[in-house]
Scaffold this active site. Structure first.
Site, short mmCIF file in Angstrom:
data_model
loop_
_atom_site.label_atom_id
_atom_site.label_comp_id
_atom_site.label_asym_id
_atom_site.label_seq_id
_atom_site.Cartn_x
_atom_site.Cartn_y
_atom_site.Cartn_z
N HIS A 70 -2.92 128.92 -9.55
CA HIS A 70 -2.73 129.92 -10.34
C HIS A 70 -2.43 129.31 -11.75
O HIS A 70 -3.00 129.53 -12.99
CB HIS A 70 -1.88 131.20 -10.10
CG HIS A 70 -2.59 131.64 -8.52
ND1 HIS A 70 -3.88 131.56 -8.21
CD2 HIS A 70 -1.52 132.41 -7.58
CE1 HIS A 70 -3.72 132.29 -7.04
NE2 HIS A 70 -2.45 132.66 -6.59
N LYS A 83 9.58 135.15 -7.18
CA LYS A 83 9.54 136.64 -6.26
C LYS A 83 10.67 137.08 -6.66
O LYS A 83 11.97 136.61 -6.87
CB LYS A 83 9.37 136.10 -4.92
CG LYS A 83 7.84 135.70 -4.69
CD LYS A 83 7.70 135.85 -3.21
CE LYS A 83 6.26 135.45 -2.76
NZ LYS A 83 4.94 136.04 -3.50
C1 BG6 Z 1 -1.22 134.67 -3.91
C2 BG6 Z 1 0.16 134.17 -3.63
O1 BG6 Z 1 -1.99 133.61 -4.34
O2 BG6 Z 1 -0.91 135.28 -5.33
C3 BG6 Z 1 1.31 135.33 -3.41
O3 BG6 Z 1 0.13 133.56 -2.21
C4 BG6 Z 1 1.53 136.25 -4.58
O4 BG6 Z 1 2.39 134.77 -3.00
C5 BG6 Z 1 -0.03 136.64 -5.28
O5 BG6 Z 1 2.21 137.33 -4.16
C6 BG6 Z 1 -0.02 137.20 -6.42
O6 BG6 Z 1 -1.12 137.58 -7.01
P1 BG6 Z 1 -1.31 138.89 -7.77
O7 BG6 Z 1 -2.77 139.22 -8.07
O8 BG6 Z 1 -0.52 140.15 -7.01
O9 BG6 Z 1 -0.56 138.49 -9.23
#
Ligand code: BG6
Length: 512
Positions: A264, A364
């Site tokens: 990401h 987190k």
């Molecule tokens: C996921 C991760 O790809 O993205 C998670 O595995 C994380 O750990 C999540 O919580 C976050 O996604 P978003 O869309 O809630 O920002």
């Protein structure tokens, strides 16, 4: 007079309004979800398909859930019903459920693929679908290679009809290091062409992430200053308030660097840093994203020590309620050294970005849930507003608010009303919801739709994903080897360990 584009584009030119009304409805197809009893299927995948149905963006389709758990079609439909929005009109719900089916078996057993093949042939006939199949792999990542091999050996990846197609969507994480990612790519390419592989990164499906390209390349104002001459540094933050929840098994193998940075945060970096593609074709856009990854300065172990910080959340309280630290979470090793927070400084060695640091952080159980990108511009070279000095005038900051409160803001200096020389920093604010009166749709819906119409732009390409591992490998190795400093423990509800503030403060900067 003809513009360069109008001479170049022989096909029809649309007005903005016409373009906006153009909808691409995919060709009728089957959607086969491996890992159908899993959490992601019920939280994201099925609701997204249902959303597309409600938006009339689905073709004729049917769904086959595949899983190890023995289940009848009826039982599967019941679980699907529980995943869909309550209060849905009965007719709409019943129609959706009637399209859902289930096939169970072990992922490495040929029996499963024989049953699946038979079920697909029968359902193709029933729903009038001509061998167009979207396989979605939402299994544990260690099974991606096994499933694709078995699909290949059962001839399920080559369409039996000339008008058919087969595409395979693969969830993250794609490998756990450069080497394993490479092996996985090789394994998949034995049975699938790159055009059939859709490596999903749901951040690329987020509406506000897609808007970065619009913002940069559909406006004239920003591109001239989007470089080392005007940008001081970039900050990318993906902060979560939730902890590891019920995913300890996965998270203990992955940690924040594999879970959030390799995919990401790297993709967000690429969208901010990339050169303009020559057009919006998938490969044109993905090549420019990959160029960014290739230009990221390779880190050594010593750089990793200097340029990265990791941490783990300890116990604390959220809204007055006590919550456990990571090591006390269910399924976590009480001595676990897995990082739940990371901060990183990257340099991009190319003409545009030389000398502009990119600071990335994610964690987190932090103080807030916020994903945003802040582009910090340089200060004015000199102040004419004496006695105020140039470094007393706040630099401009452009912020992409990815979630929540999706929008874009710009900070600048403004004069107070009245005769005195008095100024403050103010913010210009664009909010998606207020402007377009609609919440941004679920990113998985957009990505499902793109996979069905065969558009790979928002999916990672093999070279891009390998490059991201190349960047992350030394940092991960540093934090996984014995030689790293003790993992700082940060209390729940803070912005991570103090060391992360020091990482950016060393160059006289601060997290936004
Ligand atoms: C996921 C991760 O790809 O993205 C998670 O595995 C994380 O750990 C999540 O919580 C976050 O996604 P978003 O869309 O809630 O920002």
């Amino acid at each position: 007079m003809a513009t360069p584009e109008s001479t170049f584009l022989a096909s029809k030119i649309y007005t903005k309004e016409e373009l906006c009304l153009l909808e691409e409805i995919p060709e009728p197809c089957a959607i086969v979800i491996f890992g159908a009893s899993g959490d992601l299927t019920h939280r994201k995948l099925l609701p997204s398909l249902f959303y597309l149905t409600s938006q009339k963006l689905m073709p004729k389709f049917y769904v086959v859930g595949v899983g190890r758990t023995e289940m009848t079609h009826e039982r599967f439909r019941q679980t699907v019903r529980e995943s869909l929005p309550a209060g849905t009109e009965a007719g709409v719900m019943d129609d959706f459920l009637s399209r859902c089916h289930f096939v169970s078996g072990e992922y490495d057993s040929s029996q499963l693929y024989q049953s699946l093949s038979q079920a697909l042939d029968d359902l193709d006939r029933k729903f009038g679908i001509n061998c167009r199949r979207l396989f979605y792999l939402s299994t544990p990542p260690s099974l991606y290679g096994t499933v694709v091999k078995a699909l290949g050996e059962s001839k399920l990846v080559s369409p039996a009809e000339p008008t058919g197609w087969v595409r395979v969507v693969i969830e993250k994480p794609f490998g756990r290091s450069f080497e394993s990612c490479r092996e996985l790519n090789h394994g998949l390419h034995e049975y699938l062409s790159e055009e059939q592989i859709y490596r999903i990164d749901h951040y690329l499906g987020k509406e506000t992430v897609q808007n970065i390209l619009m913002f940069r390349f559909a406006n004239i104002l920003f591109e001239p200053v989007w470089n080392r001459n005007f940008v001081d540094h970039v900050q990318i933050t993906a902060a979560e308030q939730i902890g590891v929840e019920h995913r300890a098994g996965y998270y203990e193998q992955s940690g924040v660097l594999r879970d959030m940075f390799q995919n990401h945060l790297m993709e967000l970096t690429a969208l901010i840093a990339m050169e303009p593609p020559s057009n919006l074709n998938a490969n044109a856009v993905r090549s420019r994203r990959t160029d960014v990854f290739r230009a990221v300065r390779p880190l050594t172990r010593t750089d990793a020590e200097q340029s990265s910080v990791c941490g783990q959340y300890g116990p604390g309280t959220v809204n007055g309620v006590p919550v456990p630290g990571y090591r006390q979470e269910k399924g976590v090793n009480p001595k676990s050294d897995i990082p739940t927070f990371g901060a990183l400084r990257l340099e991009i060695d190319n003409w545009r970005w030389q000398g502009v640091p990119f600071y990335l952080r994610s964690g987190k159980r932090l103080a807030d849930r916020v994903v945003e990108i802040a582009v910090h511009f340089k200060r004015v070279p000199i102040s004419i507003f004496k006695p105020l000095l140039a470094d007393q005038l706040a630099p401009n900051v452009l912020k992409f608010k990815i979630q929540p409160d999706e929008g874009i803001t710009m900070r600048f200096e403004a004069k107070h009303p009245g005769p005195r020389l008095c100024m403050s920093t103010v913010t210009m604010d664009f909010g998606y919801q207020e402007t377009f009166k609609t919440p941004p749709p679920e990113s998985y819906a957009r990505l499902f739709h793109d996979a069905m119409i065969g558009n790979q732009t928002l999916f990672a390409r093999n070279d891009g994903v390998e490059e991201c591992w190349r960047i992350m490998d030394p940092i991960i190795e540093f934090w996984e080897s014995g030689g790293h400093p003790p993992l700082p423990i940060y209390p729940v509800g803070t912005w991570g360990p103090h060391e992360a503030d020091m990482l950016i403060a060393r160059s006289g900067r601060f997290w936004d």
